[in-house]
Design an enzyme around this catalytic site. Structure first.
Site, PDB file in Angstrom:
ATOM      1  N   SER A   1      -4.429  15.565  19.968  1.00  0.00           N
ATOM      2  CA  SER A   1      -5.291  14.730  19.136  1.00  0.00           C
ATOM      3  C   SER A   1      -4.778  13.283  19.087  1.00  0.00           C
ATOM      4  O   SER A   1      -4.627  12.654  20.125  1.00  0.00           O
ATOM      5  CB  SER A   1      -5.405  15.358  17.739  1.00  0.00           C
ATOM      6  OG  SER A   1      -6.450  14.769  17.010  1.00  0.00           O
TER       7      SER A   1
ATOM      8  N   ASP B   1     -15.074  21.554  19.534  1.00  0.00           N
ATOM      9  CA  ASP B   1     -14.048  20.868  18.758  1.00  0.00           C
ATOM     10  C   ASP B   1     -14.760  20.171  17.613  1.00  0.00           C
ATOM     11  O   ASP B   1     -15.633  19.329  17.837  1.00  0.00           O
ATOM     12  CB  ASP B   1     -13.322  19.864  19.662  1.00  0.00           C
ATOM     13  CG  ASP B   1     -12.158  19.164  18.982  1.00  0.00           C
ATOM     14  OD1 ASP B   1     -12.211  18.957  17.757  1.00  0.00           O
ATOM     15  OD2 ASP B   1     -11.202  18.795  19.691  1.00  0.00           O
TER      16      ASP B   1
ATOM     17  N   HIS C   1     -10.204  22.641  17.725  1.00  0.00           N
ATOM     18  CA  HIS C   1      -9.409  21.424  17.905  1.00  0.00           C
ATOM     19  C   HIS C   1      -7.904  21.681  18.074  1.00  0.00           C
ATOM     20  O   HIS C   1      -7.278  21.172  18.997  1.00  0.00           O
ATOM     21  CB  HIS C   1      -9.636  20.466  16.731  1.00  0.00           C
ATOM     22  CG  HIS C   1      -8.904  19.179  16.871  1.00  0.00           C
ATOM     23  ND1 HIS C   1      -9.149  18.300  17.916  1.00  0.00           N
ATOM     24  CD2 HIS C   1      -7.911  18.605  16.129  1.00  0.00           C
ATOM     25  CE1 HIS C   1      -8.344  17.246  17.801  1.00  0.00           C
ATOM     26  NE2 HIS C   1      -7.588  17.418  16.735  1.00  0.00           N
TER      27      HIS C   1
END
Length: 259
Positions: A93, A194, A224
């Site tokens: 991320s 996601d 995610h």
């Protein structure tokens, strides 16, 4: 403030090949701990730092910004490059954005980059409201634990401090401008489902980096936080194979261990 149980940084002294792992926004090293331990068990030197303002309470994060988070991983990278002959940077991320900026700025000191659901932009109308909203509202709802696997949870804040979110938006703009300077081999893994970072972010990154050795893999079974999800083992194996291809000593060790 004491660090939340499980959110502690992780380090392992291994061989001459090192890996720096960067966790995500409002998250902690816990989300990458199984990945770090997998690599450590295979003889690699591993560093998984806790980013400033993370892993305690959201009020602490309100006082930090992207410069603080980047400075932490930059320091860890420099320490690894002094200790190891080859270094790889991994990230999840926002950690993916941190890893890509390290690659853009450190060039040949980094042998390869692995990113999982990397973030490139703060999306939605709320992003445009951040510069003003952060002075009126302190937080918004959290983004932690977007995981498909039952019983798997991420240690992260249940609120997002808006000052930090505003800084994150600025950071993404900086990184986007530097992506053409990324030339290292790149392994990018992302989840079609996601709920935090859309696939458009991965597509944008792939379109802007200058790397010629690029592998894109889809994580069909995960959301995610894929490093704690159904595809975790695949991420670990693929990333280790990626290192083995680019760092021959690891490839040889892996063959010996496997045989």
């Amino acid at each position: 403030m004491p660090v939340l149980p499980g959110a502690e940084p992780y380090r392992h002294e291994g061989g001459e090949v090192g890996v720096l792992l960067c966790h995500g926004f409002t998250g902690s090293p816990q989300s990458l701990r199984p990945w770090a331990e997998f690599l450590a068990e295979r003889g690699l030197t591993v560093s998984l730092p806790l980013l400033p303002g993370h892993g305690t309470r959201w009020e602490d994060m309100q006082l930090t910004g992207w410069q603080d988070w980047y400075a932490e991983v930059d320091r860890e990278l420099r320490a690894l490059t002094e200790r190891c002959t080859q270094v790889f940077v991994f990230g999840l991320s926002m950690g993916g954005a941190l890893a890509l900026r390290l690659a853009a700025r450190h060039g040949e000191r980094i042998s390869g980059v692995v990113v999982v659901n990397p973030a490139n932009k703060v999306h939605g109308l709320s992003a445009y409201a951040l510069p003003v909203a952060r002075h009126l509202v302190r937080t918004t709802k959290g983004i932690a634990s977007d995981i498909a696997r039952p019983g798997s949870t991420e240690i992260g804040y249940d609120r997002v401090p808006l000052h930090a979110a505003h800084s994150l938006r600025q950071f993404f703009r900086v990184v986007d401008g530097e992506l053409p300077q990324v030339t290292q081999p790149l392994l990018l893994l992302h989840s079609p489902q996601d709920h935090v970072v859309p696939p458009a972010d991965s597509a944008r990154i792939l379109s802007r980096v200058s790397s010629t050795d690029v592998t894109e893999l889809l994580l069909e079974q995960s959301y995610h936080v894929a490093t704690l999800d159904h595809d975790a083992d695949r991420i670990f194996e693929e990333s280790h194979g990626f290192i083995g291809r680019l760092a021959p000593s690891v490839g040889k060790e892996g063959t010996a261990a496997g045989g």
